[in-house]
Scaffold this motif. Structure first.
Motif, PDB file in Angstrom:
ATOM      1  N   LYS A 204      36.795  59.360  43.020  1.00 49.66           N
ATOM      2  CA  LYS A 204      36.479  57.941  43.200  1.00 49.66           C
ATOM      3  C   LYS A 204      37.761  57.107  43.114  1.00 49.66           C
ATOM      4  O   LYS A 204      38.712  57.403  43.796  1.00 49.66           O
ATOM      5  CB  LYS A 204      35.398  57.533  42.194  1.00 49.66           C
ATOM      6  CG  LYS A 204      34.218  58.530  42.110  1.00 49.66           C
ATOM      7  CD  LYS A 204      33.407  58.606  43.392  1.00 49.66           C
ATOM      8  CE  LYS A 204      32.444  59.799  43.432  1.00 49.66           C
ATOM      9  NZ  LYS A 204      31.514  59.909  42.320  1.00 49.66           N
ATOM     10  N   GLY A 208      41.178  57.148  45.092  1.00 42.32           N
ATOM     11  CA  GLY A 208      41.070  55.849  45.751  1.00 42.32           C
ATOM     12  C   GLY A 208      41.167  55.834  47.265  1.00 42.32           C
ATOM     13  O   GLY A 208      40.973  54.789  47.873  1.00 42.32           O
ATOM     14  N   HIS A 209      41.471  56.967  47.887  1.00 41.77           N
ATOM     15  CA  HIS A 209      41.660  56.976  49.341  1.00 41.77           C
ATOM     16  C   HIS A 209      40.635  57.853  50.055  1.00 41.77           C
ATOM     17  O   HIS A 209      40.804  58.174  51.235  1.00 41.77           O
ATOM     18  CB  HIS A 209      43.081  57.394  49.693  1.00 41.77           C
ATOM     19  CG  HIS A 209      44.113  56.408  49.232  1.00 41.77           C
ATOM     20  ND1 HIS A 209      44.478  56.299  47.905  1.00 41.77           N
ATOM     21  CD2 HIS A 209      44.821  55.475  49.895  1.00 41.77           C
ATOM     22  CE1 HIS A 209      45.382  55.340  47.784  1.00 41.77           C
ATOM     23  NE2 HIS A 209      45.605  54.822  48.972  1.00 41.77           N
ATOM     24  N   THR A 210      39.577  58.246  49.316  1.00 40.91           N
ATOM     25  CA  THR A 210      38.444  58.922  49.928  1.00 40.91           C
ATOM     26  C   THR A 210      38.866  60.203  50.667  1.00 40.91           C
ATOM     27  O   THR A 210      38.332  60.528  51.725  1.00 40.91           O
ATOM     28  CB  THR A 210      37.693  57.925  50.869  1.00 40.91           C
ATOM     29  OG1 THR A 210      37.749  56.621  50.287  1.00 40.91           O
ATOM     30  CG2 THR A 210      36.231  58.275  51.029  1.00 40.91           C
ATOM     31  N   ASP A 211      39.864  60.904  50.077  1.00 40.56           N
ATOM     32  CA  ASP A 211      40.313  62.138  50.728  1.00 40.56           C
ATOM     33  C   ASP A 211      40.614  63.278  49.757  1.00 40.56           C
ATOM     34  O   ASP A 211      41.233  64.271  50.147  1.00 40.56           O
ATOM     35  CB  ASP A 211      41.534  61.855  51.629  1.00 40.56           C
ATOM     36  CG  ASP A 211      42.640  61.110  50.906  1.00 40.56           C
ATOM     37  OD1 ASP A 211      42.601  61.020  49.660  1.00 40.56           O
ATOM     38  OD2 ASP A 211      43.565  60.616  51.583  1.00 40.56           O
ATOM     39  N   GLY A 338      36.830  53.816  46.722  1.00 38.77           N
ATOM     40  CA  GLY A 338      37.881  53.900  47.730  1.00 38.77           C
ATOM     41  C   GLY A 338      38.404  52.528  48.134  1.00 38.77           C
ATOM     42  O   GLY A 338      37.828  51.494  47.763  1.00 38.77           O
ATOM     43  N   GLY A 365      35.989  47.502  48.054  1.00 39.41           N
ATOM     44  CA  GLY A 365      37.346  47.978  48.311  1.00 39.41           C
ATOM     45  C   GLY A 365      38.397  46.880  48.194  1.00 39.41           C
ATOM     46  O   GLY A 365      38.181  45.877  47.505  1.00 39.41           O
TER      47      GLY A 365
END
Ligand SMILES: *Cc1c(COP(=O)(O)O)cnc(C)c1O
Length: 382
Positions: A204, A208-211, A338, A365
């Motif tokens: 999460k 923070g960059h959803t990867d 993210g 975001g």
């Protein structure tokens, strides 16, 4: 300048990745260590003490753990391949027959797994609305072993008084563990409030960059039997994060305090907009004075109230789904934390757990707050 971690603020620790650099090439950014095994000298001694085999001995993973340890103010921190793996690692240390007190209405994946694990292992499980400290005290019948809370909780944003929960848990002989995913170490440091363990889904906001999928477990006392057992379990059972994921996590964390600051400002503006909107029945966000946990949140969160909120839309299920169907900027997707805002109809995900059919969960975001509000406004208008 002193590099004593205790004197540095989170923004500095994060931006400098707790001092991790590329020693060999003098690069400002550390490399990724990919080796799965390590050399021994002619005398058969390890060339670098503590580096024998890549199943849980990896410099990149240690560097990312050190950033998290310093941000959390922890005695020690371990990374796991997911948040759930971190939760499971802690629960697996409990002996058969142990007593667990679990906050009700928290992250559904954790609730479902803990229920199943406790029944398979003959653990006694009590689920309680933990923000109600009287109810928590009543559930913490001595002797208990582990109290698990989530602050703020997902999707209701309930706020347990962590210091009070620690006193109650300890009086019953239990340790207190806090899932602090929605707060991050930037906003709340549960160990300083008396918790024994803190867990995050690194998937999460920490990344923070959803990867990246990752999990974090930290402790206040690294000599405790439970922490020792967690370390042995990770090494022996092998629930390890890969070095590249750890490196991405460290890269993501360089901007963690900056991202959280912006997300909190955006979230507050959006919560106020939604609360004033005639198409909205209720907004659950700890930053609103109307929120039941506002006072406790103000005491134990610093710098903002987080990036997560839930909204009850007037008009029921169809209207809630129509509203999210009209959103352009918010992605309709699960997960949270993210840089891009997400919206989710929670009842679709957990239909049989009492989640209202008109509840939407928003993860805010770092976009422009005005753009996000305009998007919500047009979606709520029709
Ligand atoms: C996502 C999440 C988890 C689980 O983490 P994963 O990384 O998906 O395994 C646990 N707790 C909370 C509050 C979460 O949001």
């Amino acid at each position: 300048m002193s590099t004593d971690a205790d004197k540095l603020k989170p923004a500095t620790i994060a931006a400098h990745a707790a001092g991790a650099v590329d020693v060999a090439g003098a690069g400002v950014v550390p490399g990724v260590h990919l080796a799965t095994t390590y050399r021994r000298g002619a005398d058969n001694a390890l060339l670098v003490a503590g580096n024998a085999y890549g199943r849980d001995q990896n410099e990149t993973v240690r560097q990312a753990e050190e950033v998290l340890r310093q941000l959390e103010g922890a005695a020690a921190t371990l990374l796991f391949p997911s948040g759930m793996a971190a939760i499971a690692a802690l629960f697996r240390t409990l002996p058969n027959g142990a007593r667990v007190v679990l906050q009700s209405g928290i992250y559904w994946g954790a609730t479902a797994w803990i229920r199943d694990f406790c029944s398979r292992r003959d653990l006694v499980l009590d689920e309680v609305d933990a923000p109600d400290l009287q109810a928590l005290s009543a559930a913490c019948v001595s002797p208990a072993d582990l109290v698990w809370i989530e602050v703020p909780s997902n999707p209701w944003l309930k706020t347990v008084d962590i210091a009070a929960a620690a006193r109650i848990a300890h009086a019953a002989g239990a340790v207190l563990a806090v899932d602090s995913t929605a707060a991050t170490p930037v906003l709340t440091r549960p160990l300083e409030l008396g918790a024994d363990f803190v867990m995050h889904s690194g998937t999460k906001a920490i990344n923070g960059h959803t990867d990246v999928v990752a999990g974090v477990l930290s402790c206040r006392d690294k000599t405790s039997a439970i922490w020792q057992a967690v370390g042995i379990d990770r090494h022996d059972a092998g629930a390890i994060i890969g070095p590249f994921e750890a490196w991405l996590l460290m890269r993501g964390m360089r901007t963690l305090p900056l991202r959280i600051e912006r997300m909190c400002v955006n979230a507050m503006a959006i919560a106020k907009f939604l609360q004033a909107h005639e198409g909205v029945e209720a907004v659950f966000y700890p930053g609103l004075t109307s929120h039941a946990g506002h006072e406790v949140a103000t005491r134990q969160m610093s710098g903002g109230y987080g990036y997560l909120m839930s909204v009850l839309v007037k008009g029921g299920r169809k209207r809630a789904l129509d509203v999210i169907g009209r959103l352009h900027l918010f992605h309709r997707a699960t997960s949270l934390g993210g840089v891009e805002s997400l919206v989710e109809h929670r009842h679709t995900i957990e239909p049989d757990t009492g989640i209202p059919e008109n509840l939407l969960r928003l993860s805010i975001g770092i976009e422009d707050a005005g753009d996000l509000i305009a998007d919500l406004k047009q979606a709520l208008m029709a």
